[in-house]
Scaffold this active site. Structure first.
Site, PDB file in Angstrom:
ATOM      1  N   HIS A  36     -11.758  -5.804   8.927  1.00 47.46           N
ATOM      2  CA  HIS A  36     -12.473  -5.573   7.676  1.00 47.46           C
ATOM      3  C   HIS A  36     -13.673  -4.678   7.930  1.00 47.46           C
ATOM      4  CE1 HIS A  36     -10.217  -9.205   6.624  1.00 47.46           C
ATOM      5  NE2 HIS A  36     -10.329  -8.828   5.391  1.00 47.46           N
ATOM      6  N   GLU A  82       0.827  -1.216   0.000  1.00 48.02           N
ATOM      7  CA  GLU A  82       0.000   0.000   0.000  1.00 48.02           C
ATOM      8  C   GLU A  82       0.855   1.257   0.000  1.00 48.02           C
ATOM      9  OE1 GLU A  82      -0.353  -2.578   2.053  1.00 48.02           O
ATOM     10  OE2 GLU A  82      -2.229  -3.457   1.336  1.00 48.02           O
TER      11      GLU A  82
HETATM   12  C1  LIG Z   1      -1.772  -4.792   4.484  1.00 47.67           C
HETATM   13  C2  LIG Z   1      -2.796  -5.666   3.820  1.00 47.67           C
HETATM   14  N1  LIG Z   1      -3.170  -5.408   2.558  1.00 47.67           N
HETATM   15  C3  LIG Z   1      -4.106  -6.159   1.945  1.00 47.67           C
HETATM   16  C4  LIG Z   1      -4.681  -7.211   2.604  1.00 47.67           C
HETATM   17  C5  LIG Z   1      -5.762  -8.052   1.917  1.00 47.67           C
HETATM   18  N2  LIG Z   1      -5.233  -9.380   1.577  1.00 47.67           N
HETATM   19  C6  LIG Z   1      -5.431 -10.445   2.389  1.00 47.67           C
HETATM   20  S1  LIG Z   1      -4.665 -11.791   1.870  1.00 47.67           S
HETATM   21  C7  LIG Z   1      -4.027 -11.034   0.529  1.00 47.67           C
HETATM   22  C8  LIG Z   1      -3.126 -11.796  -0.397  1.00 47.67           C
HETATM   23  C9  LIG Z   1      -1.930 -12.380   0.293  1.00 47.67           C
HETATM   24  O1  LIG Z   1      -1.160 -13.135  -0.571  1.00 47.67           O
HETATM   25  P1  LIG Z   1       0.145 -13.899  -0.092  1.00 47.67           P
HETATM   26  O2  LIG Z   1       0.917 -13.073   0.874  1.00 47.67           O
HETATM   27  O3  LIG Z   1       0.890 -14.318  -1.309  1.00 47.67           O
HETATM   28  O4  LIG Z   1      -0.369 -15.171   0.717  1.00 47.67           O
HETATM   29  P2  LIG Z   1      -1.322 -16.361   0.281  1.00 47.67           P
HETATM   30  O5  LIG Z   1      -2.733 -15.881   0.457  1.00 47.67           O
HETATM   31  O6  LIG Z   1      -1.011 -16.669  -1.137  1.00 47.67           O
HETATM   32  O7  LIG Z   1      -1.041 -17.479   1.195  1.00 47.67           O
HETATM   33  C10 LIG Z   1      -4.459  -9.700   0.488  1.00 47.67           C
HETATM   34  C11 LIG Z   1      -4.125  -8.736  -0.585  1.00 47.67           C
HETATM   35  C12 LIG Z   1      -4.268  -7.454   3.928  1.00 47.67           C
HETATM   36  N3  LIG Z   1      -4.763  -8.456   4.660  1.00 47.67           N
HETATM   37  N4  LIG Z   1      -3.319  -6.686   4.510  1.00 47.67           N
END
Ligand SMILES: Cc1ncc(C[n+]2csc(CCOP(=O)(O)OP(=O)(O)O)c2C)c(N)n1
Lengths: 325, 408
Positions: free
Chosen positions: A130, A60
């Site tokens: 959320h 972000e």
């Molecule tokens: C700071 C922040 N930004 C956005 C989100 C929303 N979000 C939750 S999970 C996710 C994707 C995470 O992907 P990754 O780190 O590759 O882990 P995976 O889900 O593939 O295990 C996002 C964008 C969040 N939880 N925290």
């Protein structure tokens, strides 16, 4: 006139803005092929290409820093932060950079083209991370504009204004209403003014004030109150920075009473700012203390969300207390 | 100090000249690669690991089904990544700290978190350690050295560096492992964490589950480099890339990483190459951004199947035992779920406790006002009303599934 839900209205506004001006870009986490986790940016990549609508890496701080740079260059970025709860990693870029670009450079540079869209608010069983309503943090930062629409019609008109506004705008979208709020939305391009409140209902006994998702809740409370013979004037602030003091003052001079509601915690919430201003400007006209109906001074819960939220019954009780004072 | 090699003409480097190899031991058919040696792992421990993988899979299947039935508001699966998470956990000391992202329930299963403990959190009932404040899957256990999950991504990574530095000063001989996705590794917090860890010589293991996707974003849109591993070079940190679906390789790599961390105060980065076989969460539909064919190709690399074949080959496991275990697991999970569903929510007071060590006067006033309000309208607040007056019956079901969308 076509009927749209809020997501469709937002998508439609983005589509119009991108079609009209090829400097407009949409980006953020998952906004590309997928069209955003809520689908607000659906089909934009298909239509306008990967250069103008794209996924960013998951950062972000990077998204907003990048957007600041783009806007300074003269592009018109519309950056999405997936949930308002996750805007805080970008807090430094927003409050120290976005907000102060024009001021600190003596207007040599500005990031007026920037719009930051982000879903906010509770009522969706989202729990702690959320559901937050962080608008007050940004309302404390001169140089930003903070806008919160309440329905699809407003969402389209205000978003188009935000994108074309000469100042950076934070656009908080009430995600509880994304699909729940449906209404008529003109197909053509139109704008609604930023910084002007809307009197959605006239009345004489008490002014009830809110913004975004709270407006629907206010409506239900007012229905209850009117059944008991209380005449309510309802104001949707629409824009909380800058906010429309005059419209609220005018209303309170007439009704003598004010009830303000927001989901965010009470202490430091924007209702406090409004209450202070109104008692300065309407002191001798007030017939009862200004009531605030807000979230508790705690983080946002999950299981007891219904109890936590400032709902129609709490607003109804506040209206009664205000009138019966 | 390294010597600097000077050049007298512009000479750029991109890092393309380095390719980080992938450490692997076990083939999909359950036999070892030629020349590969299995780590020392006795039958008991091997079966403990395997059972944890299986339990995690069954738990995920059942809970996902429960979510689809509307009994649960939200769920996230570990499916496809069991070997990475559980293999790493098994290589640690049980008292080493785990700071996870959210998809690592396998670590908790391995350490003995009970079905009841899982369900109480998932249903946010009065026995949930987190007191019904966070969404499902945000587990935590002090007893099992598993830090409560926080949704904002990557925030746990620099915290792990700090926690491990404290462990080093305390001379406990323990380390901290932090799990995160390749998506979360884009956050500034990741870079801050690695830099501080290497400067301050911290016994921390950074474990990246590179599972190909961050919600809908493929890793090709997440980074341009050869994965996450090369980032360690910038911090002069030990790094290894491992086949994340190969439980033996993950176990062995983490064992060595732990030695570097605990015995030499060297932080280590592990990149486990794997695949998120399931949807991102119960709110996600992966068919919108990736092909069935791609998923199928990874299904054939199923880490559980791979270990199962190895175990059977050694005579430590059989298909009959597998079936028996699966059946009893399904039954137990179901029974526990029914129990947890029926339990009441946390009491109304839990709205204002734990904000501070003590409830402040302002919070007490707010709670009192809320109680007064709820007494006026008890039917409108079934959960809160019940804890005010246990005789008040809640109309309708205990847990309404929310229409939460998007990620955690
Ligand atoms: C700071 C922040 N930004 C956005 C989100 C929303 N979000 C939750 S999970 C996710 C994707 C995470 O992907 P990754 O780190 O590759 O882990 P995976 O889900 O593939 O295990 C996002 C964008 C969040 N939880 N925290």
């Amino acid at each position: 006139m076509p009927r749209m839900n809020m997501l469709q209205a937002i998508n439609n506004a983005l589509d119009i803005a991108m079609a009209e001006d090829d400097k407009v870009l949409c980006f953020g986490e998952d906004v590309g092929v997928f069209g955003g986790v809520f689908r607000a940016t659906s089909h934009l990549q298909e239509k306008y290409g990967r250069d103008r609508c794209f996924n960013t890496p998951l950062v972000e701080q990077g998204i907003i820093g990048f957007a600041n740079g783009l806007a300074a260059q003269g592009s018109v970025p519309v950056a999405e932060i997936q949930f308002a709860d996750y805007i805080f990693p970008a807090f430094d870029q927003i409050v120290n950079e976005t907000a102060k670009f024009r001021y600190r450079s003596g207007d040599l540079f500005n990031v007026g083209g920037l719009t930051i869209r982000t879903p906010y608010g509770g009522g969706i069983s989202g729990g702690h991370y959320h559901s937050q309503s962080p608008e007050a943090y940004f309302a404390h930062t001169p140089g930003l504009k903070v806008v919160v629409p309440r329905n699809p019609y407003q969402a389209k008109g205000l978003l188009l204004s935000a994108i074309r506004d000469p100042d950076p705008v934070l656009f908080f979208e009430p995600k509880r209403l994304y699909r729940a709020a449906v209404g008529e939305v003109p197909e053509e391009d139109y704008q609604l003014p930023i910084g002007e409140a809307e009197v959605t209902k006239e009345g004489s006994d008490v002014t009830v004030l809110g913004w975004g998702a709270q407006m629907e809740v206010i409506e239900r409370a007012v229905e209850l109150a009117e059944k008991e013979g209380v005449s309510c004037e309802v104001i949707d602030l629409r824009s909380i920075l800058p906010w429309d003091e005059d419209t609220v003052v005018e209303s309170v001079l007439k009704t003598g009473r004010l009830v303000i509601t927001h989901e965010a915690p009470r202490t430091g919430g924007f209702a406090g700012e409004i209450a202070a201003t109104i008692q300065e400007r309407c002191f001798l006209y007030l017939e009862s203390p200004i009531e605030r109906v807000t979230g508790l001074d705690t983080p946002f819960p999950l299981t007891l969300e219904k109890e936590y939220l400032p709902d129609h019954l709490k607003i109804f009780e506040a209206i009664k207390a205000s009138v019966a004072f | 100090m390294t010597t600097t090699h000077d050049v007298y003409a512009p000479s750029f480097m991109t890092g393309d000249e380095f390719h980080i190899p992938t450490f692997r031991l076990l083939q999909q058919d359950g036999t070892l690669f030629e020349g590969a040696e299995a780590p020392e792992l006795d039958e008991d421990k091997a079966l403990k690991i395997y059972r944890a993988m299986l339990i995690t899979r069954v738990l995920d299947e059942r809970m996902m089904a429960a979510q689809r039935q509307g009994r649960l508001s939200f769920y996230m699966q570990c499916t496809g990544e069991e070997a990475a998470v559980i293999g790493a956990t098994a290589a640690l000391d049980d008292a080493d700290m785990i700071m996870a992202q959210y998809r690592e329930q396998g670590a908790l299963v391995y350490r003995g978190f009970s079905y009841d403990e899982f369900m109480n959190q998932l249903f946010g009932n009065e026995l949930d350690y987190g007191k019904g404040r966070q969404m499902p899957i945000h587990y935590g256990s002090r007893k099992l050295h598993y830090m409560t999950i926080s949704s904002p991504l990557a925030t746990q990574i620099p915290q792990a560096t700090g926690y491990a530095y404290g462990q080093k000063l305390a001379g406990e001989g323990h380390c901290t492992i932090t799990f995160f996705g390749e998506g979360a590794a884009s956050e500034g917090d990741f870079h801050a964490a690695l830099n501080m860890a290497s400067v301050h010589k911290v016994p921390v293991i950074f474990f990246c589950r590179n599972n190909g996707y961050a919600i809908s974003t493929p890793s090709s849109e997440q980074f341009a480099a050869d994965g996450i591993a090369p980032r360690a070079f910038g911090y002069r940190m030990h790094v290894i890339r491992v086949d994340g679906n190969d439980v033996l390789a993950v176990y062995r790599a983490t064992q060595e990483a732990r030695k570097l961390a605990v015995e030499m105060n060297q932080p280590v980065l592990i990149e486990a190459m794997t695949y998120r076989l399931a949807a991102h969460s119960s709110s996600d539909d992966p068919s919108g951004y990736r092909s069935r064919k791609e998923e199928e190709a990874w299904r054939e690399k199923d880490p559980i199947l791979r270990m199962q074949r190895w175990l059977i080959e050694r005579g430590w496991w059989s298909e009959e035992r597998e079936k028996e275990l699966q059946d009893s697991l399904r039954r137990e999970v179901l029974e526990t779920m029914k129990r947890a569903e029926k339990r009441p929510p946390p009491p109304l007071e839990s709205l204002v406790t734990d904000v501070y060590a003590d409830v402040t006067p302002a919070l007490q006033r707010q709670l009192d006002a809320l109680k007064t309000h709820i007494r006026k309208h008890p039917d409108a607040y079934p959960k809160g009303a019940r804890s005010l007056d246990p005789d008040v019956k809640a109309p309708g079901g205990e847990h309404k599934a929310g229409d939460e969308q998007g990620g955690a």
